[in-house]
Design a protein around this motif. Structure first.
Motif, PDB file in Angstrom:
ATOM      1  N   ARG A  32     -11.692   3.332  -4.851  1.00 36.07           N
ATOM      2  CA  ARG A  32     -10.470   3.652  -4.110  1.00 36.07           C
ATOM      3  C   ARG A  32     -10.698   3.312  -2.646  1.00 36.07           C
ATOM      4  NH1 ARG A  32      -7.005   6.769  -7.153  1.00 36.07           N
ATOM      5  NH2 ARG A  32      -5.760   7.198  -5.296  1.00 36.07           N
ATOM      6  N   LEU A  59       1.133   4.252  -2.862  1.00 36.24           N
ATOM      7  CA  LEU A  59       0.961   5.672  -2.546  1.00 36.24           C
ATOM      8  C   LEU A  59       2.122   6.510  -3.075  1.00 36.24           C
ATOM      9  CD1 LEU A  59      -0.422   5.864   1.118  1.00 36.24           C
ATOM     10  CD2 LEU A  59      -1.621   6.396  -1.001  1.00 36.24           C
ATOM     11  N   SER A  60       3.322   5.948  -3.002  1.00 36.77           N
ATOM     12  CA  SER A  60       4.513   6.691  -3.437  1.00 36.77           C
ATOM     13  C   SER A  60       4.796   6.534  -4.922  1.00 36.77           C
ATOM     14  CB  SER A  60       5.725   6.241  -2.629  1.00 36.77           C
ATOM     15  OG  SER A  60       5.973   4.860  -2.824  1.00 36.77           O
ATOM     16  N   ARG A 119      -0.343   8.179   7.308  1.00 36.46           N
ATOM     17  CA  ARG A 119      -1.364   8.081   6.282  1.00 36.46           C
ATOM     18  C   ARG A 119      -1.733   9.480   5.824  1.00 36.46           C
ATOM     19  NH1 ARG A 119      -6.104   5.600   9.003  1.00 36.46           N
ATOM     20  NH2 ARG A 119      -5.115   6.389  10.859  1.00 36.46           N
ATOM     21  N   TYR A 174       0.834  -1.206   0.000  1.00 36.12           N
ATOM     22  CA  TYR A 174       0.000   0.000   0.000  1.00 36.12           C
ATOM     23  C   TYR A 174       0.873   1.263   0.000  1.00 36.12           C
ATOM     24  CZ  TYR A 174      -3.416   3.462   1.557  1.00 36.12           C
ATOM     25  OH  TYR A 174      -4.214   4.583   1.660  1.00 36.12           O
ATOM     26  N   GLN A 175       1.903   1.257   0.819  1.00 35.88           N
ATOM     27  CA  GLN A 175       2.795   2.422   0.870  1.00 35.88           C
ATOM     28  C   GLN A 175       3.517   2.622  -0.454  1.00 35.88           C
ATOM     29  OE1 GLN A 175       3.058   4.695   3.212  1.00 35.88           O
ATOM     30  NE2 GLN A 175       1.534   3.684   4.503  1.00 35.88           N
ATOM     31  N   GLU A 202      -7.720  10.445  -1.625  1.00 34.97           N
ATOM     32  CA  GLU A 202      -7.275   9.577  -0.542  1.00 34.97           C
ATOM     33  C   GLU A 202      -7.237   8.122  -0.981  1.00 34.97           C
ATOM     34  OE1 GLU A 202      -8.336   8.834   4.186  1.00 34.97           O
ATOM     35  OE2 GLU A 202      -9.778   9.786   2.841  1.00 34.97           O
ATOM     36  N   GLY A 203      -6.258   7.391  -0.503  1.00 42.75           N
ATOM     37  CA  GLY A 203      -6.178   5.967  -0.759  1.00 42.75           C
ATOM     38  C   GLY A 203      -5.567   5.634  -2.106  1.00 42.75           C
ATOM     39  N   VAL A 204      -5.773   4.377  -2.526  1.00 42.09           N
ATOM     40  CA  VAL A 204      -5.224   3.879  -3.785  1.00 42.09           C
ATOM     41  C   VAL A 204      -6.349   3.281  -4.618  1.00 42.09           C
ATOM     42  CG1 VAL A 204      -2.977   3.400  -2.748  1.00 42.09           C
ATOM     43  CG2 VAL A 204      -4.717   1.600  -2.800  1.00 42.09           C
ATOM     44  N   THR A 263      -8.475   3.249   1.468  1.00 37.83           N
ATOM     45  CA  THR A 263      -7.269   3.398   2.278  1.00 37.83           C
ATOM     46  C   THR A 263      -6.884   2.044   2.876  1.00 37.83           C
ATOM     47  OG1 THR A 263      -8.526   3.868   4.290  1.00 37.83           O
ATOM     48  CG2 THR A 263      -7.950   5.750   2.887  1.00 37.83           C
ATOM     49  N   THR A 311      -3.991  14.999  -4.114  1.00 44.60           N
ATOM     50  CA  THR A 311      -4.365  13.690  -4.640  1.00 44.60           C
ATOM     51  C   THR A 311      -5.507  13.118  -3.822  1.00 44.60           C
ATOM     52  OG1 THR A 311      -2.726  12.601  -3.218  1.00 44.60           O
ATOM     53  CG2 THR A 311      -2.046  13.201  -5.456  1.00 44.60           C
TER      54      THR A 311
END
Length: 326
Positions: free
Chosen positions: A232, A164-165, A185, A160-161, A195-197, A234, A193
């Motif tokens: 999307r 995000l990056s 978070r 997940y991180q 929130e989340g992916v 989190t 952007t």
């Protein structure tokens, strides 16, 4: 009776899948530590009782954390034991803090790590106020996901991180103690952007993770079902969805459905039997205490005398009375 699938497995694969060697090693260690006591009733009886306790799930009581988390069966047994022992907390409607739930866990496993309890509470409270009160059911289902799938969730947090990056997470993830749930978070408006992916991309990465996993993970079909309902999400939204998913709870098989969480007829019947067995002993003790010369009668007289005439130099005792928290 053994199923055809079990009979089709090679011996070494069956032993590894069922963690048989883990239990044999533990049984031998306990045998050597208590050989003097065990020699009185025989080694065969010891092994019989040991493996009966493994089948019943009582073998994890008061054991060290390293043993409790050693196998999926041990983890499921610990979850079931925690639910059955402290079900009355939820039945009475009590709300407890994270620290109080951790104390309950330590009653079954003295060295249970605080960090794991904090992670479970974070699923419920979302980091907003870790000293807030939680219901038993909310904590229990969040704890189930965090405890049973702890290694899987560490790798999911790292993926997940990376998403995000903007990194490519389709590589072997090696989780560390500082990874995942302790990372910052970003808020909804951070860096402009959302929130989340993206859920579909997140699932593709988790699908690859499940293919090469070496530890327990939720059924991939159910993970896909969780992620197919949103565009999307989190990381903590994903954990909340897992903890509330009826199918994942059934697949794990340690806890009943949420609607049946406060019902345990077998345990209630056992408690009733214990109460009925205890009442005659209590009545006989009370009867003996009322007889002249009985120890209880003399002791009560002494206590009443001490309360009536307290020493002049001693302060009046202040008795602490516990009251339920509102």
């Amino acid at each position: 009776m053994l199923s055809p699938e079990r009979l089709a497995l090679p011996d070494y694969e069956y032993l590894a899948q069922r963690h048989v060697l883990t239990y044999v090693e533990d049984a031998v260690c306990q045998l050597l530590e208590n050989k003097e006591d065990i020699s009185q009733y025989g080694i065969a009886r010891f092994f019989t009782e040991y493996f009966n306790s493994v089948c019943q799930g009582t073998h994890i009581l008061f054991r060290e954390f390293s043993f409790i988390q050693a196998t999926p069966h041990n983890r499921a047994s610990f979850l079931r034991a925690f639910w059955r022992c402290f079900r009355t907390v939820g039945k009475n409607g009590d709300l407890l803090t994270m620290r109080e739930y951790h104390c309950l866990l330590q009653l079954l496993c003295p060295d249970f790590p605080l960090e794991l309890t904090q992670k479970a509470a974070r699923i419920v409270l979302m980091d907003d106020a870790m000293d807030c009160l939680m219901s038993f059911s909310d904590f229990l289902f969040a704890f189930q996901i965090q405890f049973y799938y702890s290694e899987f969730l560490e790798s999911v947090a790292a993926i997940y991180q990376d998403l995000l990056s903007g990194k490519n997470p389709n590589t072997v993830i090696v989780p560390t103690s500082s990874s995942g749930q302790h990372r910052h978070r970003p808020s909804t408006g951070e860096a402009g952007t959302p929130e989340g992916v993206e859920a579909s991309l997140f699932y593709q990465c988790l699908e690859n993770l499940c293919d090469r996993h070496k530890y327990s993970c939720p059924p991939p079909a159910l993970v896909k079902e969780v992620l197919s309902n949103v565009q999307r999400l989190t990381f903590y939204g994903f954990l909340v969805a897992l903890s509330k998913h009826h199918g994942i709870n059934q697949a794990l098989g340690a806890l009943p459905d949420k609607g049946d969480l406060m019902h345990d007829p077998a345990m209630d019947e056992e408690l009733e039997r214990l109460v009925l067995r205890w009442r005659p002993h209590r009545s006989s003790r009370q009867h003996r205490a009322k007889e002249p010369g009985a120890f209880g009668y003399q002791r009560r007289d002494k206590l009443e005398a001490l309360q009536t005439v307290p020493p002049a130099s001693a302060p009046t005792p202040c008795l602490y009375q516990w009251e339920p928290r509102e």
